[in-house]
Write a protein that holds these residues in place. Structure first.
Motif, PDB file in Angstrom:
ATOM      1  N   VAL A 129      42.654  36.165  55.693  1.00  0.00           N
ATOM      2  CA  VAL A 129      43.522  35.574  56.706  1.00  0.00           C
ATOM      3  C   VAL A 129      44.686  36.526  56.965  1.00  0.00           C
ATOM      4  CG1 VAL A 129      44.999  33.623  57.337  1.00  0.00           C
ATOM      5  CG2 VAL A 129      42.906  33.219  56.017  1.00  0.00           C
ATOM      6  N   LEU A 130      44.779  36.957  58.199  1.00  0.00           N
ATOM      7  CA  LEU A 130      45.857  37.869  58.591  1.00  0.00           C
ATOM      8  C   LEU A 130      46.870  37.092  59.422  1.00  0.00           C
ATOM      9  CD1 LEU A 130      46.637  40.924  58.471  1.00  0.00           C
ATOM     10  CD2 LEU A 130      45.672  41.114  60.766  1.00  0.00           C
ATOM     11  N   ASP A 131      48.082  37.024  58.929  1.00  0.00           N
ATOM     12  CA  ASP A 131      49.170  36.342  59.631  1.00  0.00           C
ATOM     13  C   ASP A 131      49.909  37.403  60.445  1.00  0.00           C
ATOM     14  OD1 ASP A 131      51.473  35.070  60.429  1.00  0.00           O
ATOM     15  OD2 ASP A 131      52.228  34.678  58.394  1.00  0.00           O
ATOM     16  N   LEU A 132      49.820  37.321  61.737  1.00  0.00           N
ATOM     17  CA  LEU A 132      50.373  38.402  62.573  1.00  0.00           C
ATOM     18  C   LEU A 132      51.890  38.526  62.443  1.00  0.00           C
ATOM     19  CD1 LEU A 132      48.215  38.000  65.777  1.00  0.00           C
ATOM     20  CD2 LEU A 132      48.098  39.828  64.086  1.00  0.00           C
ATOM     21  N   ARG A 133      52.567  37.425  62.333  1.00  0.00           N
ATOM     22  CA  ARG A 133      54.037  37.372  62.217  1.00  0.00           C
ATOM     23  C   ARG A 133      54.766  37.911  63.445  1.00  0.00           C
ATOM     24  NH1 ARG A 133      55.718  39.619  56.292  1.00  0.00           N
ATOM     25  NH2 ARG A 133      55.023  41.586  57.180  1.00  0.00           N
ATOM     26  N   THR A 134      54.462  39.127  63.825  1.00  0.00           N
ATOM     27  CA  THR A 134      55.008  39.645  65.078  1.00  0.00           C
ATOM     28  C   THR A 134      53.877  39.662  66.092  1.00  0.00           C
ATOM     29  OG1 THR A 134      56.594  41.071  63.946  1.00  0.00           O
ATOM     30  CG2 THR A 134      56.064  41.622  66.218  1.00  0.00           C
ATOM     31  N   LEU A 135      54.145  39.064  67.244  1.00  0.00           N
ATOM     32  CA  LEU A 135      53.100  39.033  68.275  1.00  0.00           C
ATOM     33  C   LEU A 135      53.255  40.194  69.243  1.00  0.00           C
ATOM     34  CD1 LEU A 135      53.070  35.214  69.075  1.00  0.00           C
ATOM     35  CD2 LEU A 135      51.932  36.469  67.245  1.00  0.00           C
ATOM     36  N   LEU A 136      54.496  40.606  69.448  1.00  0.00           N
ATOM     37  CA  LEU A 136      54.755  41.716  70.348  1.00  0.00           C
ATOM     38  C   LEU A 136      55.839  42.575  69.721  1.00  0.00           C
ATOM     39  CD1 LEU A 136      53.904  42.712  73.181  1.00  0.00           C
ATOM     40  CD2 LEU A 136      55.817  41.445  74.118  1.00  0.00           C
ATOM     41  N   PRO A 137      55.571  43.807  69.337  1.00  0.00           N
ATOM     42  CA  PRO A 137      54.281  44.493  69.456  1.00  0.00           C
ATOM     43  C   PRO A 137      53.294  44.049  68.377  1.00  0.00           C
ATOM     44  CG  PRO A 137      55.888  45.917  68.383  1.00  0.00           C
ATOM     45  CD  PRO A 137      56.624  44.664  68.765  1.00  0.00           C
ATOM     46  N   LEU A 138      52.020  44.028  68.749  1.00  0.00           N
ATOM     47  CA  LEU A 138      50.966  43.642  67.810  1.00  0.00           C
ATOM     48  C   LEU A 138      50.755  44.735  66.768  1.00  0.00           C
ATOM     49  CD1 LEU A 138      48.074  42.192  69.999  1.00  0.00           C
ATOM     50  CD2 LEU A 138      49.251  40.998  68.160  1.00  0.00           C
ATOM     51  N   ASP A 139      50.417  44.325  65.567  1.00  0.00           N
ATOM     52  CA  ASP A 139      50.131  45.284  64.488  1.00  0.00           C
ATOM     53  C   ASP A 139      48.635  45.633  64.550  1.00  0.00           C
ATOM     54  OD1 ASP A 139      49.857  46.758  62.203  1.00  0.00           O
ATOM     55  OD2 ASP A 139      50.848  45.306  60.885  1.00  0.00           O
ATOM     56  N   ASP A 140      48.326  46.535  65.458  1.00  0.00           N
ATOM     57  CA  ASP A 140      46.919  46.910  65.649  1.00  0.00           C
ATOM     58  C   ASP A 140      46.303  47.418  64.347  1.00  0.00           C
ATOM     59  OD1 ASP A 140      47.466  46.356  68.237  1.00  0.00           O
ATOM     60  OD2 ASP A 140      46.731  48.242  69.059  1.00  0.00           O
ATOM     61  N   ALA A 141      47.060  48.231  63.625  1.00  0.00           N
ATOM     62  CA  ALA A 141      46.500  48.861  62.424  1.00  0.00           C
ATOM     63  C   ALA A 141      46.038  47.808  61.425  1.00  0.00           C
ATOM     64  CB  ALA A 141      47.533  49.787  61.801  1.00  0.00           C
ATOM     65  N   ALA A 142      46.861  46.788  61.231  1.00  0.00           N
ATOM     66  CA  ALA A 142      46.504  45.744  60.257  1.00  0.00           C
ATOM     67  C   ALA A 142      45.260  44.989  60.721  1.00  0.00           C
ATOM     68  CB  ALA A 142      47.671  44.783  60.070  1.00  0.00           C
ATOM     69  N   ILE A 143      45.203  44.735  62.014  1.00  0.00           N
ATOM     70  CA  ILE A 143      44.036  44.015  62.545  1.00  0.00           C
ATOM     71  C   ILE A 143      42.783  44.858  62.321  1.00  0.00           C
ATOM     72  CG2 ILE A 143      42.958  43.099  64.635  1.00  0.00           C
ATOM     73  CD1 ILE A 143      45.833  42.586  65.698  1.00  0.00           C
ATOM     74  N   MET A 144      42.871  46.140  62.664  1.00  0.00           N
ATOM     75  CA  MET A 144      41.680  46.998  62.552  1.00  0.00           C
ATOM     76  C   MET A 144      41.268  47.186  61.088  1.00  0.00           C
ATOM     77  SD  MET A 144      41.277  47.124  65.678  1.00  0.00           S
ATOM     78  CE  MET A 144      42.469  46.621  66.921  1.00  0.00           C
ATOM     79  N   ARG A 145      42.266  47.278  60.215  1.00  0.00           N
ATOM     80  CA  ARG A 145      41.938  47.407  58.786  1.00  0.00           C
ATOM     81  C   ARG A 145      41.067  46.233  58.349  1.00  0.00           C
ATOM     82  NH1 ARG A 145      47.032  49.440  57.854  1.00  0.00           N
ATOM     83  NH2 ARG A 145      47.931  47.394  57.475  1.00  0.00           N
ATOM     84  N   SER A 146      41.495  45.067  58.767  1.00  0.00           N
ATOM     85  CA  SER A 146      40.773  43.866  58.356  1.00  0.00           C
ATOM     86  C   SER A 146      39.380  43.831  58.995  1.00  0.00           C
ATOM     87  CB  SER A 146      41.585  42.630  58.739  1.00  0.00           C
ATOM     88  OG  SER A 146      41.046  41.489  58.148  1.00  0.00           O
ATOM     89  N   VAL A 147      39.306  44.212  60.256  1.00  0.00           N
ATOM     90  CA  VAL A 147      38.015  44.216  60.951  1.00  0.00           C
ATOM     91  C   VAL A 147      37.065  45.196  60.266  1.00  0.00           C
ATOM     92  CG1 VAL A 147      36.841  44.797  63.103  1.00  0.00           C
ATOM     93  CG2 VAL A 147      39.026  43.582  63.172  1.00  0.00           C
ATOM     94  N   GLN A 148      37.596  46.350  59.907  1.00  0.00           N
ATOM     95  CA  GLN A 148      36.745  47.367  59.296  1.00  0.00           C
ATOM     96  C   GLN A 148      36.251  46.925  57.923  1.00  0.00           C
ATOM     97  OE1 GLN A 148      38.577  51.221  59.497  1.00  0.00           O
ATOM     98  NE2 GLN A 148      38.845  51.071  61.708  1.00  0.00           N
ATOM     99  N   LYS A 149      37.022  46.044  57.327  1.00  0.00           N
ATOM    100  CA  LYS A 149      36.661  45.578  55.997  1.00  0.00           C
ATOM    101  C   LYS A 149      35.613  44.469  56.053  1.00  0.00           C
ATOM    102  CE  LYS A 149      39.229  43.362  52.272  1.00  0.00           C
ATOM    103  NZ  LYS A 149      40.604  42.952  52.002  1.00  0.00           N
ATOM    104  N   THR A 150      35.837  43.501  56.931  1.00  0.00           N
ATOM    105  CA  THR A 150      34.959  42.317  56.914  1.00  0.00           C
ATOM    106  C   THR A 150      33.923  42.329  58.024  1.00  0.00           C
ATOM    107  OG1 THR A 150      36.346  41.010  58.378  1.00  0.00           O
ATOM    108  CG2 THR A 150      36.896  40.952  56.044  1.00  0.00           C
ATOM    109  N   ASN A 151      34.196  43.048  59.085  1.00  0.00           N
ATOM    110  CA  ASN A 151      33.260  43.212  60.206  1.00  0.00           C
ATOM    111  C   ASN A 151      33.048  41.974  61.071  1.00  0.00           C
ATOM    112  OD1 ASN A 151      31.682  44.816  57.605  1.00  0.00           O
ATOM    113  ND2 ASN A 151      32.608  45.984  59.242  1.00  0.00           N
ATOM    114  N   LYS A 152      33.738  40.901  60.722  1.00  0.00           N
ATOM    115  CA  LYS A 152      33.617  39.703  61.553  1.00  0.00           C
ATOM    116  C   LYS A 152      35.006  39.113  61.761  1.00  0.00           C
ATOM    117  CE  LYS A 152      28.855  38.481  60.707  1.00  0.00           C
ATOM    118  NZ  LYS A 152      27.873  37.552  60.146  1.00  0.00           N
ATOM    119  N   VAL A 153      35.286  38.734  62.989  1.00  0.00           N
ATOM    120  CA  VAL A 153      36.644  38.280  63.294  1.00  0.00           C
ATOM    121  C   VAL A 153      36.653  36.965  64.044  1.00  0.00           C
ATOM    122  CG1 VAL A 153      38.878  38.995  64.168  1.00  0.00           C
ATOM    123  CG2 VAL A 153      37.108  40.704  63.806  1.00  0.00           C
TER     124      VAL A 153
END
Lengths: 328, 356, 429
Positions: A235-259
């Protein structure tokens, strides 16, 4: 001795208080924020401690509140404007999007204001006391948007927002105000960096990207899925919506492959769409399933509990959606 | 420190004409019925709120029933006559225009059968034929909307009037000012009732505006404006009647400021700690609109005590029956949230995860 | 009215059963001829099965998720008229799915019976591309490309028979047991299938069809030649010291082990040799995993010494012996042949002076070991005079991919390997 548990609301209050103590240029303005202490008591006791000059009860005039905050900010002040309910920020939409958001880019003006207010549903507030307005402002370059889900971040983000050189919209979910409790270290400066997501739960099978109240619903769903399906959900809590933390999102995607993207705001034009597009652009080849959304239905938020429960995303929806995606 | 003065003086009660404000005895008793109905119905709502039957907030009009009922009563009522737009504390106006207690109860309890089928709360509902249009929480928005209704009356040359309420706090919004100016320029058949009830949530008038009377704001837009004792039912009725006839004759907008007092908190959860000690009690004891109205009726021989107790009894039965009729009704089915966002498509999509 | 049976097709000659992954129609639905009725998934392919005739889906005999033998009755269609005009009636259905290769299509198959595919798209065989798009995800396609796996070979457990990440990773893990394809260096087909030109046999010639492993080796070799810019360097190495150390060792240590040890020690210093090419990027491998080519009677296999740099000389020697033994007895585990980062091939035992090996894709270098034998060699004595001595000598050849490895990179690496072999430290043994 361990510090006492404090609520999300108290953490926010502490953050505001500490910044008022730290910096004389910080002041608060809004409806009923002074003697009354705010509709939700966020500024309870502030007028007494800091005086009515720094905790200003205003007329019911959101455009004037935000506009005056902007002017003061140009002059070096650090105003914190409260919207009694964030639903009323629409009355200041023009001021925020046309004036505040463009001031730096257009005219080189510094406008370090914070506009904060209670948002969100699950509280039987009906159409005008339950809104999540982030999407309208997410589409506005020049504003930052933060949306804490924990007590620590409620405090850390209000402090960072006040210190941030840009205008920040600080959204606080009223359903979390008194539900969320946490021990915060005493005497430690709690500052949550703007622009950094928080990994609320580690997992390997599937990522839920979310923010606000649905962080908690997602965590609840993740626990259930672990127990009943042996699924490991991140579970990734964005906390900041703008600007988005692309890196954190991609890290998680690369790890689990399903979003699975979960938000309480309605579907069409909601943040999930933008997040989906970014994953598509930046991590397409890491996907082992379609990016799916669990959001509110595309209707105004109704009042009756049965209707509100139907319209808003519930823990059970997240469980089912995650299960479906895991089996994809 | 809050500089709100203790009990603020109210205008002196003048000498009554033989038939007060031209009202017949039946009309006068009819007004009493609505005053009492408003109060009794709200008391029932408080009970239901505490029984967790009323969901969400509950907002009382205690102390303001007089101006609500009197303003509405001065309009032409019936199918497709005048239209008003009530605020949260204008339950009395709604009842006068023909809204049924059972509808109000269902609204507050979010029943499937409520006028908005559970989508909206409290007095936020409409019946344009009967002549009422609910407001939204964003104060002032209904001033321009009512201007549009009045504009239609004018364009169609219909002798109809639109009336809209705004609280003292609401006059601080941009929409109020834009709407007022628009209506003035267009000389619309429209009445604005400015309710000076002394509290906008916790904010007193001196923190809300720098004029003494709300009427001054209207005058700034070239709108004739009067300030009346809002707890004097006859005075409010007369002023509204005058404004309505004037508007009907094509003379344009009129602003009536009614000085009254909000004796309950903003909502039931508001403890009113910001109110100077004793102020509420003094208004209750000395300047309750219903008490004053009853006294006037009796002074003028328009009503015997028995007439009034009969009405009170009738209302109690009526409110009980209305409550019994709907209290156990079901809430709406969840999926009924989807239709009616548009005419076409007829319903919003049910999202994919609900079909799993 | 006529009833038309729809049967589980045999998608390929070796296929015995198929799984009905998804119904596309419900009982009572009208279907057009050739309109997709259901999807199946077999060990070989996934396909949509089109209705053999226009009509109404009358009965469903096999539910989603059920696996049944080929020719099992799957559904019954009710058609408007008898299946006149179809010479073989319902049996036409049996011919519905084509064998994967066009050449295998029976030439007498009725022209109006289409193989799987989407009539709406104009008909025709579902291409591999279509199958990939409908039955896999970007990640699965990416993993498939990296591991040179044909997705259509993998049974999918996901939605509608989709191949999931777990499916493909599991498949790769099980590869040696389940898929002979992976006993040999994997094939890569970025440029499409490898075509080996046909040659007319002469009278009396024996024509033997390739085994899987031969086919895969053949394809891989051609593919590697097509993919990498092969360049080779030759170094002559004096193994005299190694020979002396071998003689002293308590345990038998092969020359190959010394060479592997020297490579393992030096790859870290020359990361570009321990790399892979992916598109227009170079992947520098974190691990040093040395593949050792093993020639078997039935083909070639390359088991991998994992983390070779962490092993002692003896450890490497034991690993080589163990892997070789298990290769010969077919006891390699899937893991044993995966994740190589550099390969050594040692045909020296057969006596070649030197050879030029072909790179094991997607690696970038392969070392070939020539015969090691005593040869006359000019040596310089401590007093500065030259003399001819008998030394244990051998050639090392390295083929490398000049796309990323330049001559200098390769030669510096080889020079370091040579130096280590010639001055092999006592401790490392």
């Amino acid at each position: 001795m361990a510090p006492p548990e404090i609520t999300f609301l108290e953490a926010l209050r502490q953050g505001l208080w500490e910044e008022m103590e730290r910096d004389e240029s910080v002041f608060i303005l809004g409806e009923d924020v002074g003697l009354y202490g705010g509709a939700f008591k966020v500024t309870d006791g502030f007028a007494k401690r800091f005086g009515e000059a720094r905790v200003i009860d205003t007329p019911i005039s959101e455009a004037a509140i935000v506009g005056a905050a902007a002017g003061a900010a140009h002059m070096g002040m650090r105003p914190v404007a409260e919207m009694q309910f964030i639903d009323f920020i629409s009355c200041a939409y023009d001021m925020l999007t046309n004036y505040v958001a463009t001031a730096r880019y257009r005219a080189g003006l510094s406008t370090p204001i914070v506009v904060r207010g209670p948002c969100g549903g699950y509280v039987r507030g009906g159409p005008f006391h339950s809104q999540n307005p982030e999407a309208a402002f997410f589409h506005t370059p020049g504003l930052k948007i933060v949306y804490p889900s924990t007590a620590r971040d409620a405090k850390g983000l209000i402090k960072s927002s006040i210190r941030d050189p840009d205008p920040v919209l600080y959204l606080e979910h009223k359903w979390l105000y008194r539900r969320i409790k946490e021990q915060l270290p005493e005497g430690e400066e709690v500052l949550t960096p703007i622009g950094e997501a928080r990994l609320a739960r580690e997992g390997k099978d599937l990522s839920i990207v979310t923010y606000g109240a649905t962080v908690w619903k997602s965590l609840e769903a993740a626990q259930l899925l672990e127990k009943e399906d042996q699924l490991s959900v991140e579970v990734l809590d964005l906390r900041t919506l703008l600007p988005l933390d692309d890196a954190a999102i991609m890290r998680s995607v690369q790890k689990t492959n399903k979003v699975l993207i979960v938000h309480e705001d309605t579907r069409t034009g909601g943040l999930a769409g933008e997040i989906t597009a970014r994953i598509n652009e930046q991590a397409f080849e890491f996907l082992d399933g379609p990016i799916m959304r669990v959001t509110a239905h595309d209707v105004p938020l109704p009042y009756a509990p049965t209707l509100e429960d139907f319209v808003l995303p519930q823990t059970e929806d997240i469980v089912k959606a995650a299960r479906w995606l895991a089996n994809y | 420190m809050n500089a709100v003065p203790a009990t603020r003086p109210t205008p002196a009660i003048g000498t009554a004409p033989a038939t007060a404000a031209g009202l017949s005895r039946d009309q006068a008793l009819d007004i009493y019925y609505y005053l009492r109905l408003t109060r009794t119905l709200e008391e029932r709502l408080v009970a239901l709120y505490r029984q967790t039957k009323v969901i969400g907030g509950l907002y009382r009009s205690l102390g303001q029933e007089g101006e609500s009922v009197a303003t509405a009563y001065a309009l032409e009522r019936g199918r497709n006559k005048d239209i008003l737009s009530p605020l949260i504390r204008n339950l009395g106006s709604l009842l006068v225009m023909g809204a049924k207690p059972v509808e109000i109860l269902r609204q507050y309890m979010a029943k499937a059968n409520s006028p908005t089928r559970g989508r909206e709360q409290n007095v936020h509902f409409n019946d344009l034929e009967k002549g009422y249009l609910g407001q939204i929480s964003h104060l002032g928005d209904m001033i321009p909307v009512m201007a549009g209704i009045a504009l239609t009356f004018k364009l169609r040359r219909e002798p109809r009037v639109g009336l809209v309420y705004i609280g003292d706090g609401g006059t601080s919004t941009g929409s109020f000012h834009e709407g007022l100016n628009f209506a003035a320029v267009q000389r619309l058949p429209m009445i604005i009732i400015g309710e000076y009830n002394h509290w906008a949530y916790s904010t007193p008038p001196e923190k809300q505006f720098a004029v003494k009377d709300l009427a001054e704001k209207a005058k700034g837009y070239g709108i004739p404006a009067v300030t009346v004792d809002g707890n004097d039912v006859f005075a409010v009725y007369e002023a509204t009647k005058f404004a309505a006839e004037r508007a009907r004759r094509g003379k344009g907008v009129h602003f009536i400021e009614v000085k009254t007092y909000r004796r309950k908190g903003h909502a039931e959860h508001d403890d009113q700690h910001y109110v100077p000690a004793g102020e509420i009690d003094r208004w209750a004891a000395e300047n309750d609109p219903v008490d004053r109205y009853v006294a006037r009726l009796q002074e003028q021989g328009m009503a015997a005590p028995d007439d009034l107790t009969d009405i009170d009894d009738r209302i109690r039965v009526e409110v009980d029956q209305a409550t019994d009729a709907c209290v156990d009704e079901p809430l709406p089915e969840g999926e009924s949230a989807l239709p009616d966002v548009y005419v076409d498509p007829p319903a919003a999509d049910k999202l994919w995860f609900r079909t799993l | 009215m006529a009833r038309v049976d729809v049967l589980m097709p045999q998608m390929g000659e070796s296929i015995a059963e198929g799984t009905l992954s998804k119904w596309l129609k419900k009982v009572g639905d009208a279907v057009k001829r050739d309109e997709p009725l259901f999807e199946i998934s077999t060990d070989k392919v996934d396909a949509e099965i089109p209705a053999p005739a226009a009509g109404v889906l009358a009965e469903i005999k096999v539910q989603e998720g059920q696996t049944v033998p080929v020719q099992t009755l799957v559904a019954v269609l009710e058609t408007e008229k008898a299946a006149a005009g179809r010479p073989d009636g319902p049996t036409a259905v049996q011919a519905t799915p084509a064998a994967p290769t066009p050449a295998a299509r029976p030439s007498d198959r009725p022209a109006d019976v289409r193989p799987s595919g989407r009539p709406a798209d104009g008909g025709g065989v579902a291409t591999a591309e279509q199958r990939l798009r409908t039955k896999s995800t970007p990640l699965v396609r990416k993993i498939a490309a990296e591991h040179q796996v044909d997705i259509s070979r993998i049974p999918g457990s996901g939605f509608a028979g989709r191949v999931t990440k777990q499916d493909i990773l599991g498949y790769i893990e099980r590869a040696p047991a389940d898929a002979p394809a992976h006993r040999a260096p994997p094939t890569a087909h970025p440029g499409g299938a490898i075509e080996h030109p046909a040659v007319e046999p002469w009278p009396g010639d024996r024509v033997e069809p390739w085994s899987k492993i031969r086919k895969i080796t053949a394809d891989h070799m051609i593919q590697s030649r097509r993919t990498s810019a092969h360049v080779a360097s030759f170094f002559e190495v004096d193994y005299t010291r190694v020979a002396q150390l071998r003689a002293k060792a308590k345990e038998k240590v092969t020359f190959l082990a010394f060479i592997a040890k020297a490579c393992a020690e030096n790859l870290r210093k020359h990361p570009v040799v321990n790399a892979a090419v992916s598109g227009d990027r170079t992947i520098y491998r974190a691990d040093i995993n040395i593949g050792i080519a093993v020639a078997l009677d039935w083909g070639l296999i390359v088991p991998v010494i994992k983390h070779a740099d962490e092993l002692s000389l003896t450890g490497i020697a034991r690993a080589i012996a163990d892997l070789g033994e298990r290769a010969r007895t077919k006891k390699l585990s899937p893991d044993d042949i995966q994740r190589g980062t550099f390969t050594i091939t040692n045909p020296g035992g057969f006596g070649p002076y030197a050879g030029i090996p072909i790179i094991n894709q997607p690696q970038v270098a392969i070392l070939g070991v020539g015969a090691i034998e005593k040869r006359p060699k000019v040596v310089t004595l401590p007093d500065g005079s030259d003399t001819i001595a008998v030394r244990t000598m051998g050639m090392l050849t390295m083929s490398y991919d000049h796309r990323v490895v330049d001559g200098a990179d390769a030669d510096k690496f080889l020079a370091d390997v040579k130096t280590m072999l010639q001055e092999f430290p006592e401790g490392a043994a």
